[in-house]
Design an enzyme around this catalytic site. Structure first.
Site, PDB file in Angstrom:
ATOM      1  N   TYR A  35     -13.973  31.106  15.815  1.00 51.06           N
ATOM      2  CA  TYR A  35     -13.306  29.837  15.564  1.00 51.06           C
ATOM      3  C   TYR A  35     -12.687  29.853  14.172  1.00 51.06           C
ATOM      4  O   TYR A  35     -13.009  30.694  13.331  1.00 51.06           O
ATOM      5  CB  TYR A  35     -14.269  28.661  15.720  1.00 51.06           C
ATOM      6  CG  TYR A  35     -15.242  28.479  14.580  1.00 51.06           C
ATOM      7  CD1 TYR A  35     -15.020  27.521  13.588  1.00 51.06           C
ATOM      8  CD2 TYR A  35     -16.391  29.270  14.473  1.00 51.06           C
ATOM      9  CE1 TYR A  35     -15.908  27.347  12.539  1.00 51.06           C
ATOM     10  CE2 TYR A  35     -17.286  29.097  13.434  1.00 51.06           C
ATOM     11  CZ  TYR A  35     -17.038  28.145  12.466  1.00 51.06           C
ATOM     12  OH  TYR A  35     -17.905  27.973  11.422  1.00 51.06           O
ATOM     13  N   LYS A 147     -16.383  35.031  11.700  1.00 49.20           N
ATOM     14  CA  LYS A 147     -16.506  33.574  11.878  1.00 49.20           C
ATOM     15  C   LYS A 147     -16.715  33.274  13.364  1.00 49.20           C
ATOM     16  O   LYS A 147     -15.812  32.847  14.080  1.00 49.20           O
ATOM     17  CB  LYS A 147     -15.268  32.867  11.326  1.00 49.20           C
ATOM     18  CG  LYS A 147     -15.455  31.366  11.082  1.00 49.20           C
ATOM     19  CD  LYS A 147     -14.267  30.815  10.333  1.00 49.20           C
ATOM     20  CE  LYS A 147     -14.362  29.301  10.127  1.00 49.20           C
ATOM     21  NZ  LYS A 147     -15.443  28.928   9.194  1.00 49.20           N
ATOM     22  N   GLU A 179     -24.931  32.745   0.615  1.00 48.12           N
ATOM     23  CA  GLU A 179     -24.017  31.632   0.885  1.00 48.12           C
ATOM     24  C   GLU A 179     -24.858  30.450   1.335  1.00 48.12           C
ATOM     25  O   GLU A 179     -26.082  30.470   1.203  1.00 48.12           O
ATOM     26  CB  GLU A 179     -22.991  32.038   1.948  1.00 48.12           C
ATOM     27  CG  GLU A 179     -23.599  32.462   3.279  1.00 48.12           C
ATOM     28  CD  GLU A 179     -22.555  32.836   4.329  1.00 48.12           C
ATOM     29  OE1 GLU A 179     -21.353  32.700   4.048  1.00 48.12           O
ATOM     30  OE2 GLU A 179     -22.961  33.244   5.432  1.00 48.12           O
ATOM     31  N   LEU A 203     -19.507  34.861   4.815  1.00 49.53           N
ATOM     32  CA  LEU A 203     -18.156  34.611   5.295  1.00 49.53           C
ATOM     33  C   LEU A 203     -17.258  34.485   4.068  1.00 49.53           C
ATOM     34  O   LEU A 203     -17.556  33.691   3.161  1.00 49.53           O
ATOM     35  CB  LEU A 203     -18.105  33.322   6.108  1.00 49.53           C
ATOM     36  CG  LEU A 203     -16.717  32.964   6.636  1.00 49.53           C
ATOM     37  CD1 LEU A 203     -16.297  33.922   7.739  1.00 49.53           C
ATOM     38  CD2 LEU A 203     -16.664  31.529   7.126  1.00 49.53           C
TER      39      LEU A 203
END
Length: 279
Positions: A35, A147, A179, A203
């Site tokens: 996505y 992702k 993250e 990411l």
């Protein structure tokens, strides 16, 4: 968050209640898909090229044969149908491997399922959130650079933050911070900005890339190096970044209070002001 009024599905634009996907879609059965999220500000998508390039990177990484550049004209059609052509909005894109009998290995000659929708969304001029966050071990898989739609780990970790009345969960792996559950994270120590390097453990967020560019242009020292769990006691500032988050100041990490209710770190504030000028 509201439902959209129109949905793009495999080349057609339909009313949202008419958008149907097979129960045999691999995105539904396996989470076998990707996505992307973009925001339109003042009539154009913020860093659109970079978002579509990241989507293409993911498609190639998991061997889905689809050209993300094809979506540019399709996005325009969707925005026109949704009456959002010149309106600030958020665009969600999802591409799965498609419909096939259930088997773990990739099916042959499977057509990808392509779905998009847009909803009105006006981002704040500057994100005034002064976030409280918790820290947890990163128990997810080791390809966070993709992702993917398989976000159960992220959802569980973010829900834990909500249960603690916090905005986010910052993650650590092998003794260093990577993250957050749906954001990138930066730390400031002695005037230097630190963030984990872009590899398979994070990411590589588009806003993360923008902030690195801003640090370079503003002469703010930056190191793509991870902060260790032990070092967290010695940091001076911290902030989160993301497409919808933009740049959000962190007020408190677990029991460590960085700032009082209405304060922000000087570097965080400087970057927020520079980010605003980009928009």
């Amino acid at each position: 968050m509201a439902y959209p009024n129109k949905v793009y599905l495999n080349g057609n634009i339909v009313d949202a209640e008419e958008a149907k996907i097979s129960v045999f879609d691999r995105g539904f059965i396996f989470g076998d898909g990707l996505y992307e999220v973009m925001v339109q500000i003042n009539g154009s998508f913020f860093y659109e090229k970079e978002h579509l390039e990241r989507l293409q990177y993911g498609l190639q990484a998991i061997n889905i044969d689809f050209n993300a550049a094809f979506l540019k004209k399709e996005i325009s059609k969707l925005l026109h149908a949704a009456q959002l052509t010149a309106i600030d909005c958020m665009l969600y894109i999802q591409i799965t491997r498609g419909v096939a009998p259930r088997q773990h290995s990739f099916p042959q000659q499977c057509q990808p399922t392509v779905m998009m929708y847009a909803i009105p969304k006006v981002l704040p001029v500057i994100n005034e959130i002064n976030a409280k966050v918790i820290t947890r071990k990163d128990f997810r898989w080791s390809r966070c650079d993709i992702k993917m739609t398989s976000l159960l780990g992220n959802v569980m970790l973010n829900e834990e933050a909500m249960q603690h009345e916090c905005y986010e969960t910052i993650l650590h792996r092998n003794g260093v911070y990577t993250e957050a559950s749906h954001s990138n994270v930066f730390f400031v120590k002695e005037g230097v900005v630190y963030t984990h390097k872009a590899n398979e453990h994070i990411l590589n967020g588009i806003t993360r890339i923008v902030v690195i560019e801003l640090c370079n242009s503003l002469g703010i020292p930056l190191k793509e190096e991870a902060i260790s769990v032990e070092e967290i006691e010695h940091i001076d500032e911290a902030f989160l970044t993301g497409t919808n988050t933009q740049i959000a100041s962190i007020q408190q990490i677990d029991d460590k209070l960085l700032y009082s209710e209405n304060e922000k770190g000087p570097i965080t504030k400087k970057l927020q002001e520079a980010f605003l000028k980009l928009k």
